[in-house]
Design an enzyme around this catalytic site. Structure first.
Site, PDB file in Angstrom:
ATOM      1  N   SER A  62       3.252  -2.031  10.431  1.00  0.00           N
ATOM      2  CA  SER A  62       4.785  -1.962  10.780  1.00  0.00           C
ATOM      3  C   SER A  62       5.760  -3.493  10.299  1.00  0.00           C
ATOM      4  O   SER A  62       6.565  -3.803  10.943  1.00  0.00           O
ATOM      5  CB  SER A  62       5.170  -1.538  12.282  1.00  0.00           C
ATOM      6  OG  SER A  62       4.772  -0.340  12.359  1.00  0.00           O
TER       7      SER A  62
ATOM      8  N   GLU B 289      -5.545  -5.424  10.630  1.00  0.00           N
ATOM      9  CA  GLU B 289      -4.383  -4.237  10.724  1.00  0.00           C
ATOM     10  C   GLU B 289      -4.694  -3.510  11.985  1.00  0.00           C
ATOM     11  O   GLU B 289      -5.497  -2.678  12.118  1.00  0.00           O
ATOM     12  CB  GLU B 289      -4.347  -3.387   9.662  1.00  0.00           C
ATOM     13  CG  GLU B 289      -3.935  -4.039   8.315  1.00  0.00           C
ATOM     14  CD  GLU B 289      -3.584  -2.677   7.334  1.00  0.00           C
ATOM     15  OE1 GLU B 289      -2.446  -2.995   6.873  1.00  0.00           O
ATOM     16  OE2 GLU B 289      -4.069  -1.781   7.134  1.00  0.00           O
TER      17      GLU B 289
ATOM     18  N   GLY C 159       2.735  -1.331   4.426  1.00  0.00           N
ATOM     19  CA  GLY C 159       2.812   0.201   4.031  1.00  0.00           C
ATOM     20  C   GLY C 159       4.259   0.767   3.781  1.00  0.00           C
ATOM     21  O   GLY C 159       4.745   0.567   2.543  1.00  0.00           O
ATOM     22  N   GLY C 160       4.850   1.309   4.631  1.00  0.00           N
ATOM     23  CA  GLY C 160       6.137   1.811   4.667  1.00  0.00           C
ATOM     24  C   GLY C 160       7.405   0.916   3.909  1.00  0.00           C
ATOM     25  O   GLY C 160       8.053   1.585   3.039  1.00  0.00           O
TER      26      GLY C 160
ATOM     27  N   HIS D 174      -9.449   0.933   4.734  1.00  0.00           N
ATOM     28  CA  HIS D 174      -8.168   1.123   5.663  1.00  0.00           C
ATOM     29  C   HIS D 174      -8.510   2.015   6.679  1.00  0.00           C
ATOM     30  O   HIS D 174      -9.127   2.807   6.695  1.00  0.00           O
ATOM     31  CB  HIS D 174      -6.992   1.475   4.504  1.00  0.00           C
ATOM     32  CG  HIS D 174      -5.673   1.840   5.121  1.00  0.00           C
ATOM     33  ND1 HIS D 174      -5.343   2.562   6.172  1.00  0.00           N
ATOM     34  CD2 HIS D 174      -4.803   0.735   4.928  1.00  0.00           C
ATOM     35  CE1 HIS D 174      -4.008   2.225   6.486  1.00  0.00           C
ATOM     36  NE2 HIS D 174      -3.866   1.300   5.742  1.00  0.00           N
TER      37      HIS D 174
ATOM     38  N   GLY E 111       2.062   2.056  10.658  1.00  0.00           N
ATOM     39  CA  GLY E 111       3.021   3.404  10.618  1.00  0.00           C
ATOM     40  C   GLY E 111       3.767   3.630  11.841  1.00  0.00           C
ATOM     41  O   GLY E 111       4.503   4.794  11.945  1.00  0.00           O
TER      42      GLY E 111
ATOM     43  N   ASN F 223       0.826  -1.062   0.063  1.00  0.00           N
ATOM     44  CA  ASN F 223      -0.064  -0.050  -0.098  1.00  0.00           C
ATOM     45  C   ASN F 223       0.807   1.201   0.181  1.00  0.00           C
ATOM     46  O   ASN F 223       1.637   1.413   1.172  1.00  0.00           O
ATOM     47  CB  ASN F 223      -0.867  -0.027   1.319  1.00  0.00           C
ATOM     48  CG  ASN F 223      -1.667   1.267   1.446  1.00  0.00           C
ATOM     49  OD1 ASN F 223      -1.979   1.914   0.494  1.00  0.00           O
ATOM     50  ND2 ASN F 223      -2.329   1.559   2.539  1.00  0.00           N
ATOM     51  N   TRP F 224       0.975   1.719  -1.143  1.00  0.00           N
ATOM     52  CA  TRP F 224       1.838   2.934  -1.220  1.00  0.00           C
ATOM     53  C   TRP F 224       1.392   4.047  -0.568  1.00  0.00           C
ATOM     54  O   TRP F 224       2.096   5.230  -0.471  1.00  0.00           O
ATOM     55  CB  TRP F 224       2.371   3.281  -2.679  1.00  0.00           C
ATOM     56  CG  TRP F 224       2.880   2.171  -3.379  1.00  0.00           C
ATOM     57  CD1 TRP F 224       3.126   1.039  -2.902  1.00  0.00           C
ATOM     58  CD2 TRP F 224       3.455   2.245  -4.630  1.00  0.00           C
ATOM     59  NE1 TRP F 224       4.063   0.149  -4.122  1.00  0.00           N
ATOM     60  CE2 TRP F 224       3.967   0.959  -5.047  1.00  0.00           C
ATOM     61  CE3 TRP F 224       3.470   3.081  -5.853  1.00  0.00           C
ATOM     62  CZ2 TRP F 224       4.636   0.803  -6.339  1.00  0.00           C
ATOM     63  CZ3 TRP F 224       4.029   3.033  -7.037  1.00  0.00           C
ATOM     64  CH2 TRP F 224       4.737   1.711  -7.200  1.00  0.00           C
ATOM     65  N   LYS F 225       0.115   4.183  -0.379  1.00  0.00           N
ATOM     66  CA  LYS F 225      -0.629   5.441   0.216  1.00  0.00           C
ATOM     67  C   LYS F 225      -0.283   6.670  -0.576  1.00  0.00           C
ATOM     68  O   LYS F 225      -0.163   6.480  -1.717  1.00  0.00           O
ATOM     69  CB  LYS F 225      -0.126   5.736   1.566  1.00  0.00           C
ATOM     70  CG  LYS F 225      -0.082   4.475   2.610  1.00  0.00           C
ATOM     71  CD  LYS F 225       0.120   4.676   4.167  1.00  0.00           C
ATOM     72  CE  LYS F 225       0.020   3.484   4.825  1.00  0.00           C
ATOM     73  NZ  LYS F 225       0.164   3.623   6.398  1.00  0.00           N
TER      74      LYS F 225
ATOM     75  N   GLU G 142      -7.043   4.171   7.704  1.00  0.00           N
ATOM     76  CA  GLU G 142      -6.742   6.110   7.623  1.00  0.00           C
ATOM     77  C   GLU G 142      -8.180   6.361   6.823  1.00  0.00           C
ATOM     78  O   GLU G 142      -8.397   7.584   7.112  1.00  0.00           O
ATOM     79  CB  GLU G 142      -5.656   6.217   6.566  1.00  0.00           C
ATOM     80  CG  GLU G 142      -4.124   5.871   7.259  1.00  0.00           C
ATOM     81  CD  GLU G 142      -3.158   5.373   6.791  1.00  0.00           C
ATOM     82  OE1 GLU G 142      -3.142   5.579   5.529  1.00  0.00           O
ATOM     83  OE2 GLU G 142      -2.071   4.823   7.479  1.00  0.00           O
TER      84      GLU G 142
HETATM   85  C1  PEP Z   1      -0.757  -0.101   5.826  1.00  0.00           C
HETATM   86  O1  PEP Z   1      -0.706   1.045   5.634  1.00  0.00           O
HETATM   87  O2  PEP Z   1      -1.735  -0.729   5.760  1.00  0.00           O
HETATM   88  C2  PEP Z   1       0.489  -0.513   6.835  1.00  0.00           C
HETATM   89  C3  PEP Z   1       0.198  -1.648   7.302  1.00  0.00           C
HETATM   90  O3  PEP Z   1       1.371   0.485   7.168  1.00  0.00           O
HETATM   91  P1  PEP Z   1       2.724   0.235   7.721  1.00  0.00           P
HETATM   92  O4  PEP Z   1       3.342  -0.876   7.361  1.00  0.00           O
HETATM   93  O5  PEP Z   1       3.501   1.483   7.334  1.00  0.00           O
HETATM   94  O6  PEP Z   1       2.437   0.079   9.084  1.00  0.00           O
END
Ligand code: PEP
Length: 257
Positions: free
Chosen positions: A217, A171, A238-239, A99, A177, A9-11, A101
């Site tokens: 994470s 999640e 994500g990251g 998600h 994040g 997920n590049w956000k 967010e």
């Molecule tokens: C996400 O955005 O779905 C996510 C899991 O982010 P991160 O890996 O950065 O915690």
């Protein structure tokens, strides 16, 4: 058997040029990895603006292209929204939905998410449906109730046939994040709980067939422990999906288990 998936997920990160570079690098490296794409899947979810261009540089034999969201209406006067038809015509075959967010900053709730989910399924778009509790809910020890509510208010309204077209991503919001990853035991406990809910609602077969990803994470340094758990089928990343090297390492770790 259910599919093992690593989804990135590049956000709201990368511009078209850097996004294309990232997609090309992942695509090229995947060509050197031998895997059965019926058992293992790789998904990338760039921003809407990149979808069409990215669809032209990836091989859909290795990578499934996903949006990060879709509108809850099919078309019309909804300024700023992007419809399921639009992502489809841009080359996407999947979308992330719900998600945390989106739930937190854009007020998405079970009723909007039900509409989005139905639109995705009707249009043969794979929904990657996110659920998970916030920190206060875990501290109050109501995380199982929260997740059960998120699942039953939206996913469990689906027919068995439609439900079998969904990927779930657990999640825990406190892990997204933040660098604070759930322990493999905490994640496994919740994944098993979700699988049991599916078994009770539908059947053992459907529960065993459903892909449940962990997100929060997840990185090459902690993925071994998570992916070796029996009910954790992969990750929504994500990251670490923004660095080709880390994302590829996560795919390699997934392929090992
Ligand atoms: C996400 O955005 O779905 C996510 C899991 O982010 P991160 O890996 O950065 O915690």
């Amino acid at each position: 058997m259910r599919k093992k998936i690593i989804a990135g997920n590049w956000k709201m990160n990368t511009d078209i040029n850097s996004g294309l570079e990232l997609a090309k690098t992942i695509n090229e490296s995947l060509k050197n990895l031998v895997f059965n794409s019926k058992e293992y899947g790789v998904v990338i979810a760039p921003p809407f603006t990149h979808l069409y261009a990215v669809s032209k540089v990836i091989d859909n034999k290795f990578i499934q292209l996903s949006a990060q969201n879709i509108a809850d209406n099919e078309k019309g006067a909804f300024t700023g929204e992007v419809s399921v038809d639009m992502i489809k015509s841009a080359g996407a075959t999947a979308t992330i939905l719900g998600h945390s967010e989106r739930r937190t900053y854009y007020g998405e709730n079970s009723s909007t998410l039900s509409k989005k989910l139905n639109l995705a399924i009707k249009n043969n778009i794979l929904p990657i449906f996110c659920i998970g509790e916030i920190l206060a809910e875990r501290e109050k020890e109501i995380h199982f109730n929260v997740v059960e509510k998120q699942v039953s208010e939206v996913l469990f309204n689906l027919t068995v046939e439609d439900f079998s077209k969904v990927v779930i991503a657990y999640e825990p919001v406190w892990a997204i994040g933040t660098g604070k990853v759930a322990t493999p035991e905490q994640a496994q406990e919740m994944h098993e709980f979700i699988r049991n809910l599916i078994e009770k609602k539908y059947s053992k077969n459907i529960a065993q067939y459903t892909t449940i990803l962990y997100g929060g994470s997840c990185s090459p340094s902690n993925a071994e422990g998570l992916f070796s758990k029996p009910d954790i089928d992969g990750g929504l990343i994500g990251g670490a999906s923004l660095k080709a090297e880390d994302f590829l390492k996560l795919i390699e770790i997934r392929l090992k288990h």
